[in-house]
Design a protein around this motif. Structure first.
Motif, PDB file in Angstrom:
ATOM      1  N   GLY A 199       0.780  -1.235   0.000  1.00 48.19           N
ATOM      2  CA  GLY A 199       0.000   0.000   0.000  1.00 48.19           C
ATOM      3  C   GLY A 199       0.806   1.276   0.000  1.00 48.19           C
ATOM      4  N   ASP A 200       1.447   1.583   1.123  1.00 47.24           N
ATOM      5  CA  ASP A 200       2.244   2.794   1.255  1.00 47.24           C
ATOM      6  C   ASP A 200       3.346   2.528   2.270  1.00 47.24           C
ATOM      7  N   ARG A 201       4.093   3.565   2.600  1.00 45.89           N
ATOM      8  CA  ARG A 201       5.225   3.354   3.524  1.00 45.89           C
ATOM      9  C   ARG A 201       4.771   2.896   4.910  1.00 45.89           C
ATOM     10  N   TRP A 202       3.606   3.349   5.343  1.00 43.65           N
ATOM     11  CA  TRP A 202       3.109   2.862   6.633  1.00 43.65           C
ATOM     12  C   TRP A 202       2.818   1.367   6.546  1.00 43.65           C
ATOM     13  N   GLY A 203       2.290   0.928   5.421  1.00 48.98           N
ATOM     14  CA  GLY A 203       2.070  -0.503   5.232  1.00 48.98           C
ATOM     15  C   GLY A 203       3.368  -1.277   5.222  1.00 48.98           C
ATOM     16  N   VAL A 204       4.386  -0.694   4.582  1.00 52.31           N
ATOM     17  CA  VAL A 204       5.714  -1.312   4.584  1.00 52.31           C
ATOM     18  C   VAL A 204       6.249  -1.398   6.012  1.00 52.31           C
ATOM     19  N   ALA A 205       6.124  -0.296   6.748  1.00 55.95           N
ATOM     20  CA  ALA A 205       6.642  -0.253   8.120  1.00 55.95           C
ATOM     21  C   ALA A 205       5.957  -1.287   9.006  1.00 55.95           C
ATOM     22  N   ARG A 206       4.643  -1.384   8.902  1.00 55.68           N
ATOM     23  CA  ARG A 206       3.923  -2.366   9.730  1.00 55.68           C
ATOM     24  C   ARG A 206       4.355  -3.791   9.389  1.00 55.68           C
ATOM     25  N   ALA A 207       4.571  -4.056   8.099  1.00 51.12           N
ATOM     26  CA  ALA A 207       5.014  -5.386   7.694  1.00 51.12           C
ATOM     27  C   ALA A 207       6.403  -5.692   8.247  1.00 51.12           C
ATOM     28  N   LYS A 208       7.292  -4.702   8.223  1.00 49.72           N
ATOM     29  CA  LYS A 208       8.647  -4.907   8.737  1.00 49.72           C
ATOM     30  C   LYS A 208       8.650  -5.096  10.249  1.00 49.72           C
ATOM     31  N   PHE A 209       7.760  -4.401  10.931  1.00 50.20           N
ATOM     32  CA  PHE A 209       7.728  -4.493  12.398  1.00 50.20           C
ATOM     33  C   PHE A 209       7.213  -5.846  12.887  1.00 50.20           C
ATOM     34  N   GLU A 210       6.702  -6.656  11.985  1.00 48.54           N
ATOM     35  CA  GLU A 210       6.328  -8.019  12.365  1.00 48.54           C
ATOM     36  C   GLU A 210       7.531  -8.812  12.858  1.00 48.54           C
ATOM     37  N   LEU A 232       6.636   3.890  14.978  1.00 46.65           N
ATOM     38  CA  LEU A 232       6.134   2.579  15.405  1.00 46.65           C
ATOM     39  C   LEU A 232       6.963   1.997  16.546  1.00 46.65           C
ATOM     40  N   GLY A 233       8.235   2.394  16.617  1.00 46.14           N
ATOM     41  CA  GLY A 233       9.111   1.865  17.660  1.00 46.14           C
ATOM     42  C   GLY A 233       8.732   2.300  19.063  1.00 46.14           C
ATOM     43  N   LYS A 234       7.977   3.379  19.163  1.00 51.38           N
ATOM     44  CA  LYS A 234       7.559   3.859  20.485  1.00 51.38           C
ATOM     45  C   LYS A 234       6.687   2.838  21.212  1.00 51.38           C
ATOM     46  N   GLU A 235       6.011   1.998  20.445  1.00 51.50           N
ATOM     47  CA  GLU A 235       5.102   1.023  21.055  1.00 51.50           C
ATOM     48  C   GLU A 235       5.807  -0.261  21.485  1.00 51.50           C
ATOM     49  N   LEU A 236       7.059  -0.429  21.081  1.00 45.42           N
ATOM     50  CA  LEU A 236       7.770  -1.669  21.411  1.00 45.42           C
ATOM     51  C   LEU A 236       8.120  -1.733  22.894  1.00 45.42           C
ATOM     52  N   LYS A 237       7.963  -2.908  23.464  1.00 42.28           N
ATOM     53  CA  LYS A 237       8.304  -3.117  24.872  1.00 42.28           C
ATOM     54  C   LYS A 237       9.705  -3.689  25.044  1.00 42.28           C
ATOM     55  N   LEU A 238      10.387  -3.966  23.937  1.00 40.72           N
ATOM     56  CA  LEU A 238      11.710  -4.557  23.983  1.00 40.72           C
ATOM     57  C   LEU A 238      12.769  -3.517  24.321  1.00 40.72           C
ATOM     58  N   LYS A 239      13.930  -3.975  24.755  1.00 45.55           N
ATOM     59  CA  LYS A 239      15.085  -3.103  24.893  1.00 45.55           C
ATOM     60  C   LYS A 239      15.467  -2.606  23.502  1.00 45.55           C
ATOM     61  N   LYS A 240      15.890  -1.343  23.393  1.00 48.29           N
ATOM     62  CA  LYS A 240      16.196  -0.771  22.082  1.00 48.29           C
ATOM     63  C   LYS A 240      17.636  -0.271  22.030  1.00 48.29           C
ATOM     64  N   VAL A 241      18.233  -0.456  20.872  1.00 44.29           N
ATOM     65  CA  VAL A 241      19.516   0.165  20.549  1.00 44.29           C
ATOM     66  C   VAL A 241      19.299   0.916  19.245  1.00 44.29           C
ATOM     67  N   THR A 242      19.617   2.212  19.231  1.00 46.07           N
ATOM     68  CA  THR A 242      19.344   3.036  18.054  1.00 46.07           C
ATOM     69  C   THR A 242      20.645   3.474  17.377  1.00 46.07           C
ATOM     70  N   PHE A 243      20.525   3.769  16.085  1.00 50.82           N
ATOM     71  CA  PHE A 243      21.681   4.269  15.337  1.00 50.82           C
ATOM     72  C   PHE A 243      21.214   5.357  14.375  1.00 50.82           C
TER      73      PHE A 243
END
Length: 468
Positions: A199-210, A232-243
């Motif tokens: 669909g669009d980039r949001w659709g791409v992002a949601r698919a990748k966040f799977e 979308l990463g704001k909703e993750l409960k996992l530990k995060k490392v960003t770059f």
């Protein structure tokens, strides 16, 4: 692969033993009749254009130990040592891989994103291999079949597993991550890829966040410069490392310097034991976009709690996988081989890489269709053509139907019509290219996978190496 008993395979696939003994040992699996090895069990997959059941006599002649099938066949006539009947051979492959994966206590790094998956996978494997035994998915084995076969290659000697996960439909990565059970998930970036189905980039992002659905207690590695990932990463409960490069992150690159044909140098700032440290990194590959891949690789090293010195040492001799902005000398010209695939983002990055090269010759683009862009295909191809002209490309060759509008827009944006060549196929492009080539020219060749643009490079090698 470590040995697997037949009764384990039956349990994993819910299959029925047709021929053979349940206590026998399976030494390996294959889905490819062309490359099957003696002693392996052939899984007869069924696709849109093939049916593996047709190749059973062939694989048994090559020494296959047995077969896994979903059709009722006169198997006794073929005389395999082992035959297992399942409901669906593709599902059975995934069930085998999932069962086998759980036999290993191993840290798994799973990588996805619109661009850079294979390059980052190869970087990570190269860096980790300095000190550890690493299994990495071969080539671009990033779909259900490829991932399953990679998992079935695990051995107890392996300390890390690095895999990539691709998708062009929602739900595909979720299926992959449930099988692989990653401990670390990485998203490189979100771009305009596979929009026909997503669909669009949001659709791409949601698919990748799977990718994070299969991680129970692990780490998410995120590109801080990508607004879709951060949102979308704001909703993750996992530990995060960003770059990132532009925004504050756990790993940041600065002082990025082009070394021309020798690659890129940059300073990496990373927090280690509450202190900011700076590490100088030399990356012997083209393209500023590869700095992001190097940063993601560093984030993986940090998430694994390994020494960060592994990164610059490993990357110092890194070589890009085939078809991904690698520089090739052919006779008296240079070619940037970016033929593996194409979408608007990667094409833009490739053209920028071409234009940043400090060379005396002309800059030439050979662009093929960018596929799976859905209704936005024409607009993206138009923008690409405009960009080619505005960035100062000297000659443009197009291959295919969709990219014709790129040629038209390039002309409208100022590229002289006599410097634009529109072709139907690769062979026509080659015949129009050869007469106008000059010593010192640099050519970027890029297009979607189905365009087979690598054949242009093969033909250039045949023609120009002979002439030189």
């Amino acid at each position: 692969m470590e040995v697997l008993r037949v009764d384990e395979a039956l349990h994993a696939t819910l299959g029925r033993l047709v021929i053979g003994k349940s206590h026998s040992i399976i030494k390996g699996f294959s889905t490819d009749s062309r490359s099957i090895k003696p002693g392996e069990v052939f899984i007869a997959l069924i696709g849109e254009r093939f049916d593996g059941h047709h190749f059973i006599p062939e694989v048994l002649k090559k020494g296959a130990e047995g077969v896994i099938v979903s059709k009722d066949l006169p198997l006794t006539r073929f005389k395999p040592e082992l035959a297992i009947k399942v409901e669906d051979t593709l599902k059975a492959l995934g069930m085998l891989a999932s069962y086998y994966r759980r036999k290993f206590q191993i840290r798994v790094v799973a990588i996805t994103g619109s661009n850079g998956k294979t390059t980052l996978k190869e970087m990570t494997a190269k860096v980790l291999n300095q000190q550890f035994a690493v299994l990495a998915s071969p080539k671009s084995f990033n779909n259900f079949i490829g991932l399953s076969l990679t998992l079935l290659g695990l051995e107890h000697k392996h300390q890390f597993l690095v895999v990539e996960m691709g998708t062009n439909h929602p739900g595909e990565i979720a299926k992959l991550t449930r099988i692989a059970k990653p401990t670390i998930g990485v998203i490189t970036n979100i771009g305009d890829a596979h929009l026909e189905f997503l669909g669009d980039r949001w659709g791409v992002a949601r698919a990748k966040f799977e990718i994070f659905e299969g991680i129970e207690d692990g780490v998410a590695i995120l590109n801080q410069d990508d607004p879709y990932i951060i949102s979308l990463g704001k909703e993750l409960k996992l530990k995060k490392v960003t770059f990132g490069i532009k925004k504050k992150a756990d790993l940041v690159a600065s002082d990025i310097q082009s070394l021309g044909l020798e690659g890129i140098r940059f300073s990496l700032r990373v927090k280690i034991e509450r202190k900011d440290e700076t590490i100088e990194v030399k990356l012997p590959v083209l393209g500023t976009h590869n700095v992001y891949n190097a940063l993601a690789c560093g984030a993986i090293i940090k998430a694994l709690d390994l020494e960060m010195d592994l990164l610059p040492k490993g990357l110092a001799s890194f070589k890009l996988p085939s078809g991904r902005t690698g520089l090739i000398k052919i006779g008296k010209i240079m070619v940037i081989d970016d033929t593996y695939n194409a979408n608007p983002t990667s094409t833009s990055e490739a053209i920028q890489t071409l234009m940043n090269l400090p060379t005396q010759g002309r800059k030439i683009c050979i662009l093929g269709d960018m596929l799976e862009l859905g209704q936005a295909a024409k607009l993206f191809h138009m923008k690409t053509g405009e960009m080619v002209a505005k960035m100062g490309v000297d000659l443009l060759f197009t291959v295919g139907d969709l990219v014709r509008v790129s040629a038209q827009e390039a002309t409208k944006a100022g590229l002289p019509p006599e410097n634009v060549f529109v072709s139907e196929d690769n062979q026509e492009t080659l015949e129009r290219l050869l007469p106008v080539l000059k010593e010192g020219d640099v050519i970027l060749i890029k297009g979607s996978r189905r365009m087979g643009m690598e054949r242009i490079i093969e033909s250039l090698k045949e023609r120009l190496m002979v002439d030189s």
